[in-house]
Design a protein around this motif. Sequence first.
Motif, PDB file in Angstrom:
ATOM      1  N   ASN A   1       0.865  -1.187   0.000  1.00  0.00           N
ATOM      2  CA  ASN A   1       0.000   0.000   0.000  1.00  0.00           C
ATOM      3  C   ASN A   1       0.901   1.236   0.000  1.00  0.00           C
ATOM      4  O   ASN A   1       1.020   1.923   1.010  1.00  0.00           O
ATOM      5  CB  ASN A   1      -0.935  -0.003   1.206  1.00  0.00           C
ATOM      6  CG  ASN A   1      -1.882   1.170   1.192  1.00  0.00           C
ATOM      7  OD1 ASN A   1      -2.359   1.586   0.143  1.00  0.00           O
ATOM      8  ND2 ASN A   1      -2.164   1.723   2.366  1.00  0.00           N
ATOM      9  N   GLN A   2       1.548   1.452  -1.117  1.00  0.00           N
ATOM     10  CA  GLN A   2       2.536   2.533  -1.239  1.00  0.00           C
ATOM     11  C   GLN A   2       1.859   3.907  -1.257  1.00  0.00           C
ATOM     12  O   GLN A   2       0.792   4.053  -1.852  1.00  0.00           O
ATOM     13  CB  GLN A   2       3.330   2.366  -2.536  1.00  0.00           C
ATOM     14  CG  GLN A   2       4.218   1.146  -2.581  1.00  0.00           C
ATOM     15  CD  GLN A   2       5.529   1.355  -1.869  1.00  0.00           C
ATOM     16  OE1 GLN A   2       6.076   2.450  -1.813  1.00  0.00           O
ATOM     17  NE2 GLN A   2       6.057   0.279  -1.301  1.00  0.00           N
ATOM     18  N   PRO A   3       2.503   4.902  -0.645  1.00  0.00           N
ATOM     19  CA  PRO A   3       1.989   6.265  -0.793  1.00  0.00           C
ATOM     20  C   PRO A   3       2.303   6.775  -2.200  1.00  0.00           C
ATOM     21  O   PRO A   3       3.245   6.300  -2.842  1.00  0.00           O
ATOM     22  CB  PRO A   3       2.782   7.050   0.261  1.00  0.00           C
ATOM     23  CG  PRO A   3       4.066   6.298   0.388  1.00  0.00           C
ATOM     24  CD  PRO A   3       3.715   4.843   0.174  1.00  0.00           C
ATOM     25  N   SER A   4       1.528   7.744  -2.654  1.00  0.00           N
ATOM     26  CA  SER A   4       1.876   8.390  -3.925  1.00  0.00           C
ATOM     27  C   SER A   4       3.185   9.144  -3.709  1.00  0.00           C
ATOM     28  O   SER A   4       3.607   9.382  -2.567  1.00  0.00           O
ATOM     29  CB  SER A   4       0.774   9.369  -4.339  1.00  0.00           C
ATOM     30  OG  SER A   4       0.731  10.458  -3.420  1.00  0.00           O
ATOM     31  N   ARG A   5       3.815   9.548  -4.794  1.00  0.00           N
ATOM     32  CA  ARG A   5       5.061  10.317  -4.693  1.00  0.00           C
ATOM     33  C   ARG A   5       4.821  11.592  -3.878  1.00  0.00           C
ATOM     34  O   ARG A   5       5.628  11.972  -3.033  1.00  0.00           O
ATOM     35  CB  ARG A   5       5.583  10.653  -6.087  1.00  0.00           C
ATOM     36  CG  ARG A   5       6.921  11.375  -6.057  1.00  0.00           C
ATOM     37  CD  ARG A   5       7.481  11.573  -7.433  1.00  0.00           C
ATOM     38  NE  ARG A   5       7.767  10.269  -8.006  1.00  0.00           N
ATOM     39  CZ  ARG A   5       7.796  10.013  -9.297  1.00  0.00           C
ATOM     40  NH1 ARG A   5       7.576  10.952 -10.163  1.00  0.00           N
ATOM     41  NH2 ARG A   5       8.065   8.807  -9.742  1.00  0.00           N
ATOM     42  N   GLU A   6       3.682  12.236  -4.142  1.00  0.00           N
ATOM     43  CA  GLU A   6       3.339  13.468  -3.426  1.00  0.00           C
ATOM     44  C   GLU A   6       3.122  13.203  -1.931  1.00  0.00           C
ATOM     45  O   GLU A   6       3.587  13.958  -1.087  1.00  0.00           O
ATOM     46  CB  GLU A   6       2.071  14.072  -4.043  1.00  0.00           C
ATOM     47  CG  GLU A   6       1.614  15.347  -3.372  1.00  0.00           C
ATOM     48  CD  GLU A   6       0.313  15.861  -3.975  1.00  0.00           C
ATOM     49  OE1 GLU A   6      -0.612  16.128  -3.181  1.00  0.00           O
ATOM     50  OE2 GLU A   6       0.224  15.975  -5.209  1.00  0.00           O
ATOM     51  N   GLU A   7       2.420  12.109  -1.621  1.00  0.00           N
ATOM     52  CA  GLU A   7       2.151  11.773  -0.218  1.00  0.00           C
ATOM     53  C   GLU A   7       3.456  11.434   0.510  1.00  0.00           C
ATOM     54  O   GLU A   7       3.674  11.859   1.646  1.00  0.00           O
ATOM     55  CB  GLU A   7       1.179  10.606  -0.111  1.00  0.00           C
ATOM     56  CG  GLU A   7       0.739  10.313   1.300  1.00  0.00           C
ATOM     57  CD  GLU A   7      -0.032  11.452   1.936  1.00  0.00           C
ATOM     58  OE1 GLU A   7       0.095  11.634   3.161  1.00  0.00           O
ATOM     59  OE2 GLU A   7      -0.755  12.169   1.227  1.00  0.00           O
ATOM     60  N   LYS A   8       4.325  10.682  -0.136  1.00  0.00           N
ATOM     61  CA  LYS A   8       5.610  10.332   0.482  1.00  0.00           C
ATOM     62  C   LYS A   8       6.415  11.602   0.768  1.00  0.00           C
ATOM     63  O   LYS A   8       6.985  11.759   1.844  1.00  0.00           O
ATOM     64  CB  LYS A   8       6.404   9.397  -0.427  1.00  0.00           C
ATOM     65  CG  LYS A   8       7.728   8.977   0.175  1.00  0.00           C
ATOM     66  CD  LYS A   8       8.507   8.090  -0.761  1.00  0.00           C
ATOM     67  CE  LYS A   8       9.886   7.852  -0.215  1.00  0.00           C
ATOM     68  NZ  LYS A   8      10.794   7.286  -1.204  1.00  0.00           N
TER      69      LYS A   8
END
Length: 147
Positions: free
Chosen positions: A11-18
Motif C-alpha cells: 500500500n505505497q503512498p503516492s510520490r506526493e504523499e511520500k
Amino acid sequence: MIELKFFTETNQPSREEKSRVLDFLYHHLENFGDPKNDIEKAMDYALKVYPSFGGFVLGAYDAGQLVGAVVINQTGMKDYIPENILVYIATHNEHRGQGLGRQLMEAAIQQAEGNIALHVEPDNPARRLYEKLGFSSKYLEMRLQKK
C-alpha cells in the motif's frame, strides 16, 4: 476526527504523499530529527523501495491535513533484538499535548508484529509517554562512528 493511513510495501503512498510525510517529519522532529536524506532512507526501508525487511509508515490526518507521522522498520531479528524499531514519530507542534502522540504510538504498537525498540534522548519529553505505554530502558546505547 483523526484519520490514520498505513503505508506499506503493498500500500505505497503516492510520490506526493511520500514527499509530504518526509517534509513533515523533517520539520516536526525539530531538534530530535535527522537529515532529510536519512529520514527518506528509513521510509524507503519500511516501504521496501529497495531490498529490506520492511515495516510501515503511518500518517495521521485531521481534515486532510497531515498532523502526525510514524516510521517503523522491521529488524529481521527476534527475541534477542526486537522485531521492530520505531525510527521516527512526530506530531504537528499545534497538536501536541492533545493525545495525538499516544494515539499514534498505540496504533503503531497494534500494527507492528512483535516487540518494538526505540531510541529516545533523555531530555525528550516523549520519553514519559513511552514509559507509560510500557517501554523501559534495558540498555545504554553506545555507538562507534567509523570515519
